[in-house]
Motif scaffolding. Structure first.
Motif, PDB file in Angstrom:
ATOM      1  N   THR A 201     -13.972   9.027 -71.312  1.00 14.09           N
ATOM      2  CA  THR A 201     -12.974   9.414 -70.505  1.00 14.09           C
ATOM      3  C   THR A 201     -12.018   8.074 -70.146  1.00 14.09           C
ATOM      4  O   THR A 201     -10.777   8.558 -70.290  1.00 14.09           O
ATOM      5  CB  THR A 201     -13.310   9.823 -69.319  1.00 14.09           C
ATOM      6  OG1 THR A 201     -14.331  11.003 -69.500  1.00 14.09           O
ATOM      7  CG2 THR A 201     -12.206  10.347 -68.098  1.00 14.09           C
ATOM      8  N   PHE A 204     -10.070   7.888 -73.194  1.00 15.10           N
ATOM      9  CA  PHE A 204      -8.951   9.045 -73.337  1.00 15.10           C
ATOM     10  C   PHE A 204      -7.845   8.665 -72.515  1.00 15.10           C
ATOM     11  O   PHE A 204      -6.700   8.811 -72.848  1.00 15.10           O
ATOM     12  CB  PHE A 204      -9.817  10.450 -73.010  1.00 15.10           C
ATOM     13  CG  PHE A 204      -8.677  11.599 -73.143  1.00 15.10           C
ATOM     14  CD1 PHE A 204      -8.454  12.096 -74.293  1.00 15.10           C
ATOM     15  CD2 PHE A 204      -8.270  11.919 -71.844  1.00 15.10           C
ATOM     16  CE1 PHE A 204      -7.747  13.277 -74.127  1.00 15.10           C
ATOM     17  CE2 PHE A 204      -7.370  13.133 -71.805  1.00 15.10           C
ATOM     18  CZ  PHE A 204      -7.047  13.780 -73.111  1.00 15.10           C
ATOM     19  N   VAL A 205      -8.006   8.300 -71.247  1.00 14.16           N
ATOM     20  CA  VAL A 205      -6.875   7.864 -70.548  1.00 14.16           C
ATOM     21  C   VAL A 205      -5.968   6.686 -71.042  1.00 14.16           C
ATOM     22  O   VAL A 205      -4.867   6.593 -71.154  1.00 14.16           O
ATOM     23  CB  VAL A 205      -7.615   7.361 -69.001  1.00 14.16           C
ATOM     24  CG1 VAL A 205      -6.558   6.665 -68.028  1.00 14.16           C
ATOM     25  CG2 VAL A 205      -7.870   8.643 -68.414  1.00 14.16           C
ATOM     26  N   GLY A 208      -3.152   6.990 -73.373  1.00 13.05           N
ATOM     27  CA  GLY A 208      -1.653   7.292 -72.645  1.00 13.05           C
ATOM     28  C   GLY A 208      -0.998   6.188 -71.840  1.00 13.05           C
ATOM     29  O   GLY A 208      -0.131   6.201 -71.276  1.00 13.05           O
TER      30      GLY A 208
ATOM     31  N   LEU B  76      -0.139  13.588 -75.622  1.00 15.93           N
ATOM     32  CA  LEU B  76      -1.219  13.867 -74.722  1.00 15.93           C
ATOM     33  C   LEU B  76      -0.636  14.827 -73.574  1.00 15.93           C
ATOM     34  O   LEU B  76      -1.509  15.449 -72.917  1.00 15.93           O
ATOM     35  CB  LEU B  76      -1.615  12.585 -74.055  1.00 15.93           C
ATOM     36  CG  LEU B  76      -2.429  11.709 -74.903  1.00 15.93           C
ATOM     37  CD1 LEU B  76      -2.680  10.219 -74.369  1.00 15.93           C
ATOM     38  CD2 LEU B  76      -3.864  12.369 -75.339  1.00 15.93           C
ATOM     39  N   ILE B  79      -1.594  18.688 -73.661  1.00 14.00           N
ATOM     40  CA  ILE B  79      -3.136  18.834 -73.602  1.00 14.00           C
ATOM     41  C   ILE B  79      -3.261  19.434 -71.961  1.00 14.00           C
ATOM     42  O   ILE B  79      -3.037  18.233 -71.065  1.00 14.00           O
ATOM     43  CB  ILE B  79      -4.228  17.941 -73.935  1.00 14.00           C
ATOM     44  CG1 ILE B  79      -3.682  17.453 -75.314  1.00 14.00           C
ATOM     45  CG2 ILE B  79      -5.491  18.747 -73.782  1.00 14.00           C
ATOM     46  CD1 ILE B  79      -4.683  16.400 -75.794  1.00 14.00           C
ATOM     47  N   LEU B 164      -4.366  17.372 -68.836  1.00 13.77           N
ATOM     48  CA  LEU B 164      -5.804  16.953 -68.698  1.00 13.77           C
ATOM     49  C   LEU B 164      -5.916  14.931 -68.659  1.00 13.77           C
ATOM     50  O   LEU B 164      -6.770  14.789 -67.968  1.00 13.77           O
ATOM     51  CB  LEU B 164      -6.348  17.255 -70.226  1.00 13.77           C
ATOM     52  CG  LEU B 164      -7.835  17.329 -70.294  1.00 13.77           C
ATOM     53  CD1 LEU B 164      -8.462  18.222 -69.237  1.00 13.77           C
ATOM     54  CD2 LEU B 164      -8.410  17.664 -71.637  1.00 13.77           C
ATOM     55  N   ILE B 165      -4.915  14.700 -69.196  1.00 10.43           N
ATOM     56  CA  ILE B 165      -4.714  13.106 -68.915  1.00 10.43           C
ATOM     57  C   ILE B 165      -4.874  12.666 -67.540  1.00 10.43           C
ATOM     58  O   ILE B 165      -5.210  11.820 -67.234  1.00 10.43           O
ATOM     59  CB  ILE B 165      -3.656  12.694 -69.891  1.00 10.43           C
ATOM     60  CG1 ILE B 165      -3.737  10.903 -69.733  1.00 10.43           C
ATOM     61  CG2 ILE B 165      -2.333  12.872 -69.501  1.00 10.43           C
ATOM     62  CD1 ILE B 165      -4.188  10.497 -71.159  1.00 10.43           C
ATOM     63  N   ALA B 168      -8.363  13.205 -66.132  1.00 16.50           N
ATOM     64  CA  ALA B 168      -9.208  12.175 -66.531  1.00 16.50           C
ATOM     65  C   ALA B 168      -8.915  10.803 -65.782  1.00 16.50           C
ATOM     66  O   ALA B 168      -9.935  10.444 -65.260  1.00 16.50           O
ATOM     67  CB  ALA B 168      -8.862  11.918 -68.057  1.00 16.50           C
ATOM     68  N   LYS B 169      -7.683  10.723 -65.475  1.00 14.64           N
ATOM     69  CA  LYS B 169      -7.422   9.424 -64.513  1.00 14.64           C
ATOM     70  C   LYS B 169      -8.133   9.570 -63.168  1.00 14.64           C
ATOM     71  O   LYS B 169      -8.456   8.692 -62.461  1.00 14.64           O
ATOM     72  CB  LYS B 169      -5.889   9.077 -64.369  1.00 14.64           C
ATOM     73  CG  LYS B 169      -5.129   8.250 -65.453  1.00 14.64           C
ATOM     74  CD  LYS B 169      -3.668   8.272 -65.049  1.00 14.64           C
ATOM     75  CE  LYS B 169      -2.978   8.229 -66.386  1.00 14.64           C
ATOM     76  NZ  LYS B 169      -1.576   8.345 -66.346  1.00 14.64           N
TER      77      LYS B 169
END
Lengths: 210, 210
Positions: A201, A204-205, A208, B76, B79, B164-165, B168-169
């Motif tokens: 995760t 993924f973050v 960005g 990103l 999503i 989603l990003i 996730a954060k």
């Protein structure tokens, strides 16, 4: 450095034409689109430089077979386990289930790795394993973790140099939350790290972020 | 469709020149690099079409301020939670901790959402909450989950249309494994989905897949 671009509709259209008809000359592509060769020149330049098309003199343009997805994959292929792994938390195979649960809370992790007296990996304990044991009839302070742990050789493992994307796939396929990062020694596997869905995760973050 | 390209050293060099000196004409860039304008034309075309540079007639090239990272971010930013959310598993606020643990195993989830008689969200139960309760001194079959759950308004939530990003954060910042996906009604929040680190891991994997 890898950059991301968005292709225009016309560029996507050109890609389709070359995929189906390549090798094909710039003139022929222009004909199919009802445009002049000059109008298409910048589009063909960008598609060629981006690696989607290749051009050969007197033959024409052909499709390289590299999709945008493959090119993105090339980007993900630069993120390794070692870039995101966490410190592992281990317990000895003789500690009680109760002590393992306490360690899990103290260290605030969801997975414990179980090692023998040579600090070689022998088992894995998930929060789920411990929860299952805790509602059983056994006395938690007396049963050792090696009764309830998942044991070698049924443990999925990874190494520092593995690609994070491959490990993410493994976590999904095996429906587990964490993998030990190991180093092979003559006695077995030493646990040198852990990779969890939290690490994934974070990766993924970071895609960005700067 | 978003594609990824790798810029050449010369293209990175041009970007640097324009960043420092823009607006700047193609001729001036060519001079600085000791190359002809014609040689640079494809590079300038690709940088302009990729959105890094912008060109204005009689003014020259200037830097748009969009970095590759920002462009990846734009990817990103397509999503959403709704693309990866899972079905939520809920329990009523009056069920016992023991029954909640059984539901967690039966449904094979790591987080349960607790709802009132109007199916409005009132709490969250993580595997960690249940494990903590299970090693306590209380009788699991008699204490209701609303004694041990995290309760409103201390529950982080998200919506179908969230990126989603961002979620996730939030999972990383709040150190939690899952968020309920909710829909506001006049009585409160209805639980319509869940987003977990597993969903984020799947999204990460999908970046490398077709």
């Amino acid at each position: 450095m890898v950059r991301t671009i968005e292709l225009t509709k016309r560029q996507e259209h050109i890609l389709d034409i070359v995929k189906e008809n390549g090798p094909i000359t710039g003139e022929q592509i222009a004909d199919q689109l009802g445009l002049t060769r000059a109008t298409l020149r910048p589009d063909l330049a960008i598609l060629t430089m981006a690696g989607f098309l290749d051009a050969r003199p007197r033959v024409g343009y052909f499709y390289t077979g590299k999709s945008g997805v493959q090119l993105l994959t090339e980007n993900l292929q630069k993120i390794y386990v070692k870039d995101y792994q966490s410190i592992p938390v281990v317990v000895n195979e003789n500690v009680s289930v109760y002590d393992a649960i306490c360690t899990m809370f103290l260290e605030d992790v969801g997975t414990l790795f179980v090692v023998d007296q040579n600090t070689i990996l022998v088992g894995v304990l998930s929060r789920k394993d411990l929860l299952r044991a805790s509602i059983g009839k056994q006395e938690l302070t007396t049963i050792p973790v090696n009764i309830i742990m998942t044991r070698m050789p049924n443990i999925a493992m990874c190494e520092r140099e593995d690609l994070l994307i491959d490990i993410a796939k493994k976590l999904i396929e095996k429906q587990i939350d964490a993998l030990p990062v190991v180093k092979k020694s003559d006695k077995g596997f030493e646990v040198i790290g852990r990779v969890t869905k939290t690490n994934i995760t974070k990766a993924f973050v970071s895609l960005g972020d700067e």
